[in-house]
Design a protein around this motif. Structure first.
Motif, PDB file in Angstrom:
ATOM      1  N   VAL A 155     -60.336 -53.498   8.868  1.00 17.51           N
ATOM      2  CA  VAL A 155     -61.549 -54.233   8.543  1.00 17.51           C
ATOM      3  C   VAL A 155     -61.542 -54.629   7.074  1.00 17.51           C
ATOM      4  CG1 VAL A 155     -64.061 -54.059   8.291  1.00 17.51           C
ATOM      5  CG2 VAL A 155     -62.968 -53.231  10.370  1.00 17.51           C
ATOM      6  N   ALA A 156     -61.193 -53.688   6.195  1.00 17.72           N
ATOM      7  CA  ALA A 156     -61.179 -53.977   4.763  1.00 17.72           C
ATOM      8  C   ALA A 156     -60.173 -55.071   4.432  1.00 17.72           C
ATOM      9  CB  ALA A 156     -60.865 -52.704   3.977  1.00 17.72           C
ATOM     10  N   ARG A 157     -58.992 -55.017   5.064  1.00 16.75           N
ATOM     11  CA  ARG A 157     -58.006 -56.088   4.836  1.00 16.75           C
ATOM     12  C   ARG A 157     -58.538 -57.423   5.333  1.00 16.75           C
ATOM     13  NH1 ARG A 157     -54.382 -52.146   7.090  1.00 16.75           N
ATOM     14  NH2 ARG A 157     -53.208 -51.094   5.448  1.00 16.75           N
ATOM     15  N   GLY A 158     -59.208 -57.406   6.471  1.00 16.68           N
ATOM     16  CA  GLY A 158     -59.788 -58.639   6.984  1.00 16.68           C
ATOM     17  C   GLY A 158     -60.809 -59.214   6.038  1.00 16.68           C
ATOM     18  N   VAL A 159     -61.687 -58.376   5.510  1.00 15.52           N
ATOM     19  CA  VAL A 159     -62.685 -58.834   4.548  1.00 15.52           C
ATOM     20  C   VAL A 159     -62.004 -59.403   3.296  1.00 15.52           C
ATOM     21  CG1 VAL A 159     -64.518 -58.088   2.982  1.00 15.52           C
ATOM     22  CG2 VAL A 159     -64.489 -57.271   5.345  1.00 15.52           C
ATOM     23  N   ALA A 160     -60.997 -58.693   2.792  1.00 23.85           N
ATOM     24  CA  ALA A 160     -60.344 -59.114   1.550  1.00 23.85           C
ATOM     25  C   ALA A 160     -59.591 -60.428   1.716  1.00 23.85           C
ATOM     26  CB  ALA A 160     -59.401 -58.019   1.066  1.00 23.85           C
ATOM     27  N   VAL A 161     -58.878 -60.589   2.832  1.00 20.09           N
ATOM     28  CA  VAL A 161     -58.081 -61.804   2.997  1.00 20.09           C
ATOM     29  C   VAL A 161     -58.980 -63.017   3.254  1.00 20.09           C
ATOM     30  CG1 VAL A 161     -57.612 -61.785   5.495  1.00 20.09           C
ATOM     31  CG2 VAL A 161     -55.867 -62.610   3.913  1.00 20.09           C
ATOM     32  N   LEU A 162     -60.111 -62.812   3.933  1.00 20.06           N
ATOM     33  CA  LEU A 162     -61.076 -63.900   4.064  1.00 20.06           C
ATOM     34  C   LEU A 162     -61.797 -64.125   2.743  1.00 20.06           C
ATOM     35  CD1 LEU A 162     -62.669 -63.092   7.552  1.00 20.06           C
ATOM     36  CD2 LEU A 162     -60.942 -64.837   7.053  1.00 20.06           C
ATOM     37  N   GLY A 163     -62.157 -63.034   2.076  1.00 21.20           N
ATOM     38  CA  GLY A 163     -62.918 -63.150   0.843  1.00 21.20           C
ATOM     39  C   GLY A 163     -62.163 -63.790  -0.290  1.00 21.20           C
ATOM     40  N   ILE A 164     -60.841 -63.651  -0.324  1.00 21.64           N
ATOM     41  CA  ILE A 164     -60.081 -64.225  -1.437  1.00 21.64           C
ATOM     42  C   ILE A 164     -60.168 -65.747  -1.445  1.00 21.64           C
ATOM     43  CG2 ILE A 164     -57.784 -64.504  -0.372  1.00 21.64           C
ATOM     44  CD1 ILE A 164     -56.673 -63.080  -2.903  1.00 21.64           C
ATOM     45  N   LEU A 221     -56.425 -43.486  -4.219  1.00 20.65           N
ATOM     46  CA  LEU A 221     -57.451 -43.457  -3.182  1.00 20.65           C
ATOM     47  C   LEU A 221     -56.887 -42.885  -1.884  1.00 20.65           C
ATOM     48  CD1 LEU A 221     -59.545 -46.768  -3.330  1.00 20.65           C
ATOM     49  CD2 LEU A 221     -60.350 -44.429  -3.631  1.00 20.65           C
ATOM     50  N   TYR A 222     -55.659 -43.262  -1.561  1.00 20.46           N
ATOM     51  CA  TYR A 222     -55.024 -42.719  -0.355  1.00 20.46           C
ATOM     52  C   TYR A 222     -54.909 -41.205  -0.450  1.00 20.46           C
ATOM     53  CZ  TYR A 222     -51.280 -41.448   2.868  1.00 20.46           C
ATOM     54  OH  TYR A 222     -50.529 -40.828   3.827  1.00 20.46           O
ATOM     55  N   ARG A 223     -54.570 -40.703  -1.633  1.00 24.84           N
ATOM     56  CA  ARG A 223     -54.442 -39.257  -1.807  1.00 24.84           C
ATOM     57  C   ARG A 223     -55.767 -38.531  -1.551  1.00 24.84           C
ATOM     58  NH1 ARG A 223     -50.743 -38.041  -7.200  1.00 24.84           N
ATOM     59  NH2 ARG A 223     -48.813 -39.006  -6.414  1.00 24.84           N
ATOM     60  N   THR A 224     -56.884 -39.156  -1.912  1.00 24.73           N
ATOM     61  CA  THR A 224     -58.184 -38.499  -1.736  1.00 24.73           C
ATOM     62  C   THR A 224     -58.556 -38.384  -0.266  1.00 24.73           C
ATOM     63  OG1 THR A 224     -59.510 -40.531  -1.803  1.00 24.73           O
ATOM     64  CG2 THR A 224     -58.958 -39.491  -3.920  1.00 24.73           C
ATOM     65  N   GLY A 225     -57.974 -39.234   0.583  1.00 23.70           N
ATOM     66  CA  GLY A 225     -58.306 -39.223   1.997  1.00 23.70           C
ATOM     67  C   GLY A 225     -59.530 -40.040   2.352  1.00 23.70           C
ATOM     68  N   ILE A 226     -60.188 -40.648   1.351  1.00 23.84           N
ATOM     69  CA  ILE A 226     -61.422 -41.373   1.650  1.00 23.84           C
ATOM     70  C   ILE A 226     -61.169 -42.606   2.517  1.00 23.84           C
ATOM     71  CG2 ILE A 226     -61.415 -42.908  -0.372  1.00 23.84           C
ATOM     72  CD1 ILE A 226     -64.469 -42.306  -0.561  1.00 23.84           C
ATOM     73  N   LEU A 227     -59.942 -43.140   2.474  1.00 26.51           N
ATOM     74  CA  LEU A 227     -59.616 -44.316   3.279  1.00 26.51           C
ATOM     75  C   LEU A 227     -59.143 -43.949   4.683  1.00 26.51           C
ATOM     76  CD1 LEU A 227     -57.651 -46.441   0.647  1.00 26.51           C
ATOM     77  CD2 LEU A 227     -60.002 -46.769   1.402  1.00 26.51           C
ATOM     78  N   THR A 228     -58.743 -42.699   4.873  1.00 29.00           N
ATOM     79  CA  THR A 228     -58.098 -42.335   6.135  1.00 29.00           C
ATOM     80  C   THR A 228     -58.826 -41.254   6.918  1.00 29.00           C
ATOM     81  OG1 THR A 228     -56.711 -40.744   4.935  1.00 29.00           O
ATOM     82  CG2 THR A 228     -55.803 -42.950   5.283  1.00 29.00           C
ATOM     83  N   GLN A 229     -59.761 -40.556   6.286  1.00 23.20           N
ATOM     84  CA  GLN A 229     -60.469 -39.473   6.954  1.00 23.20           C
ATOM     85  C   GLN A 229     -61.969 -39.762   6.970  1.00 23.20           C
ATOM     86  OE1 GLN A 229     -59.380 -35.968   4.773  1.00 23.20           O
ATOM     87  NE2 GLN A 229     -57.223 -36.054   5.395  1.00 23.20           N
ATOM     88  N   LEU A 232     -66.634 -53.620  -9.044  1.00 26.94           N
ATOM     89  CA  LEU A 232     -67.181 -54.361  -7.910  1.00 26.94           C
ATOM     90  C   LEU A 232     -66.310 -54.208  -6.668  1.00 26.94           C
ATOM     91  CD1 LEU A 232     -68.509 -57.664  -9.544  1.00 26.94           C
ATOM     92  CD2 LEU A 232     -69.831 -55.763  -8.615  1.00 26.94           C
ATOM     93  N   ALA A 233     -64.992 -54.166  -6.857  1.00 26.88           N
ATOM     94  CA  ALA A 233     -64.106 -53.949  -5.704  1.00 26.88           C
ATOM     95  C   ALA A 233     -64.397 -52.600  -5.054  1.00 26.88           C
ATOM     96  CB  ALA A 233     -62.642 -54.032  -6.140  1.00 26.88           C
ATOM     97  N   LEU A 290     -65.740 -52.006  -1.343  1.00 31.38           N
ATOM     98  CA  LEU A 290     -64.997 -51.107  -0.455  1.00 31.38           C
ATOM     99  C   LEU A 290     -65.921 -50.024   0.096  1.00 31.38           C
ATOM    100  CD1 LEU A 290     -62.339 -50.255   0.812  1.00 31.38           C
ATOM    101  CD2 LEU A 290     -61.801 -48.989  -1.278  1.00 31.38           C
ATOM    102  N   GLY A 291     -66.821 -49.511  -0.747  1.00 30.91           N
ATOM    103  CA  GLY A 291     -67.777 -48.527  -0.268  1.00 30.91           C
ATOM    104  C   GLY A 291     -68.655 -49.068   0.842  1.00 30.91           C
ATOM    105  N   LEU A 292     -69.114 -50.315   0.693  1.00 29.78           N
ATOM    106  CA  LEU A 292     -69.929 -50.933   1.738  1.00 29.78           C
ATOM    107  C   LEU A 292     -69.132 -51.118   3.026  1.00 29.78           C
ATOM    108  CD1 LEU A 292     -72.020 -53.708  -0.070  1.00 29.78           C
ATOM    109  CD2 LEU A 292     -72.797 -51.481   0.764  1.00 29.78           C
ATOM    110  N   ILE A 293     -67.873 -51.526   2.896  1.00 29.36           N
ATOM    111  CA  ILE A 293     -67.036 -51.729   4.079  1.00 29.36           C
ATOM    112  C   ILE A 293     -66.827 -50.406   4.815  1.00 29.36           C
ATOM    113  CG2 ILE A 293     -64.715 -52.357   4.851  1.00 29.36           C
ATOM    114  CD1 ILE A 293     -64.665 -54.344   2.432  1.00 29.36           C
ATOM    115  N   LEU A 294     -66.513 -49.347   4.063  1.00 27.84           N
ATOM    116  CA  LEU A 294     -66.278 -48.050   4.692  1.00 27.84           C
ATOM    117  C   LEU A 294     -67.561 -47.517   5.332  1.00 27.84           C
ATOM    118  CD1 LEU A 294     -63.992 -46.386   1.986  1.00 27.84           C
ATOM    119  CD2 LEU A 294     -63.287 -47.360   4.176  1.00 27.84           C
ATOM    120  N   TRP A 295     -68.694 -47.745   4.685  1.00 23.71           N
ATOM    121  CA  TRP A 295     -69.972 -47.336   5.279  1.00 23.71           C
ATOM    122  C   TRP A 295     -70.216 -48.090   6.590  1.00 23.71           C
ATOM    123  CZ3 TRP A 295     -74.164 -50.755   5.867  1.00 23.71           C
ATOM    124  CH2 TRP A 295     -75.318 -50.158   6.426  1.00 23.71           C
TER     125      TRP A 295
END
Length: 451
Positions: A29-38, A277-285, A338-339, A343-348
């Motif tokens: 979802v985040a990649r989709g938002v970013a590639v459309l948003g760019i 960010l990947y190390r923190t697990g916030i993107l994957t857990q 802002l990024a 990202l926080g909004l997307i993950l929420w």
């Protein structure tokens, strides 16, 4: 989150792309938002001279409310979607490296990762020179990505130090530029005063006046600027060969000088942050919704005031070269904050139940992010360049976002249609086939619930 050390012993198992059931919905979802948003930002350069975005007052009288549109776009999106895409690229690279080493051992993982990265560099060159998009980011992503493998095991404090250095170097260059501009302006004013008093000027004094006038003309180009008019004529009505030659010159400058001076460290800093960010697990857990909302609130609390200050300062100073350059001292902090907010909004949003009518299309776009990013170059070329509809220079301001909405719709529908029939996007297939040195399967996998 510490990642386990991969084993280097024993036979290497088969490796390949992530299967559908292994994919993480929030990342897609985040990649989709970013590639459309760019495209919100890139559309200005696709549709007209970059000078119009840098100085929207030059086209203030045009239909499309260009200045008001610029205010909204510059405040909310300048640099943010590129930063978001870079963060996600770094996180994805860290995930890929960990997964490759766990499954195939360090030697195979290293070779596979570097093939993946050189493949991306090649696609970036295709996008810049064949698809005629000089501001392509894939080439720089590939170059920066070459450094991620040796950085992957460094301690978090060291990686944070690398990020700070990567951000400090361009900040220092901007400070040097500000001092140079101030000195040039002061010298020009002094020489102008002497000239007004009837005193003959030295060649250095005349050079100071001429140099400052060139800086002002570049910062505040007129609607009748001849170079801009010549560029518009080529892009608007030129043949494929003429447009390709024009864009190749821009690509050569942007993908070498500008990339080396600004884009490389820009990409590297955000990618390393993505690895962290990947190390923190916030993107994957999964995490509580309040964590994502806190992330968004902090990002916007830092980024939005800086963005508003940059926008208002540029407008009130009439884009004075020194004032504009001063605001750029905060650009990396602002776009990064802002990024993180976005990202926080997307993950929420991804953690909330329901919303599949929005999530499903964004997942499809994100799974085909590479194809969709490069497709934007082709679609915009056909819409704006002389060998297509020739709309270059005709649309400004909010008119551009009717085109953006149309391209978004095309890419959403195209992605949904394609992935209902095939496993991966066409350029993803090419990239992964090169990476893994074998043709990837085309047939779509059975539907599965993403996590």
């Amino acid at each position: 989150m510490a990642t386990p050390a991969p084993s280097t012993a024993g036979p290497a198992p088969a490796i390949g792309p992530v299967a559908r059931h292994e994919r993480i919905q929030s990342l897609d979802v985040a990649r989709g938002v970013a590639v459309l948003g760019i495209l919100l930002m890139n559309i200005w350069a696709f549709a007209g001279p970059q000078a119009w975005f840098d100085y929207p007052f030059a086209i203030a009288e045009r239909v499309g409310a260009p200045v008001a549109t610029w205010i909204v776009v510059h405040t909310l999106f300048e640099g943010t979607q590129r930063a978001l895409l870079s963060l996600l690229f770094g996180a994805g690279a860290a995930m890929a490296m960990h997964r490759l080493e766990a499954r195939a051992g360090r030697d195979t993982a290293r070779a596979t990762y570097y093939r993946r990265t050189f493949g991306l560099i090649a696609l970036g060159l295709v996008n810049a020179y064949l698809f005629l998009w000089p501001a392509d980011i894939l080439f720089v992503y590939g170059l920066a990505g070459l450094l991620l493998y040796p950085l992957r095991r460094l301690a978090t404090p060291i990686l944070l130090g690398i990020v700070l250095i990567a951000l400090a170097v361009p900040a220092a260059m901007r400070v040097a530029d500000i001092n140079s501009l101030r000195n040039l302006e002061a010298a020009s004013k002094a020489a102008t005063a002497l000239e007004a008093a009837g005193i003959a000027l030295s060649s250095d004094q005349q050079d100071a006046i001429d140099g400052w006038n060139r800086k002002l003309a570049k910062a505040r180009p007129g609607a009748d600027d001849q170079k801009i008019a010549d560029d518009i004529a080529i892009m608007q009505s030129g043949s494929l060969a003429a447009v390709a030659a024009h864009q190749a010159k821009s690509s050569l400058i942007l993908q070498t000088i500008v990339a080396a001076k600004w884009w490389f460290l820009d990409a590297l800093s955000m990618m390393v942050l993505g690895m962290l960010l990947y190390r923190t697990g916030i993107l994957t857990q999964p995490a509580p919704a309040r964590r994502y909302l806190t992330m968004a609130a902090i990002g916007f609390a830092i980024g939005l005031p800086l963005a508003l200050w940059q926008t208002t300062t540029a407008l009130t100073a009439d884009f004075h070269p020194v004032a504009t350059k001063v605001t750029q001292l905060a650009i990396d902090v602002r776009r990064c904050a802002l990024a993180f907010g976005y990202l926080g909004l997307i993950l929420w949003f991804c953690s909330a139940p329901g919303g599949q009518a929005i999530k499903r299309p964004l997942v499809a776009v994100g799974r085909m992010a590479l194809t969709n990013y490069m497709a934007q170059s082709v679609l915009c070329a056909l819409i704006f360049y002389g060998f297509g509809l020739g709309l270059y220079g005709h649309l400004v301001g909010y008119q551009l976002y009717a085109v953006v909405a149309g391209i978004w719709l095309i890419e959403i529908l195209w992605s949904l249609w394609w992935l209902a029939r095939f496993r991966i996007g066409p350029l993803e297939w090419l990239w992964r086939s090169f990476t893994y040195r074998q043709k990837q399967a085309w047939k779509a996998e059975p539907a599965a619930v993403s996590t």
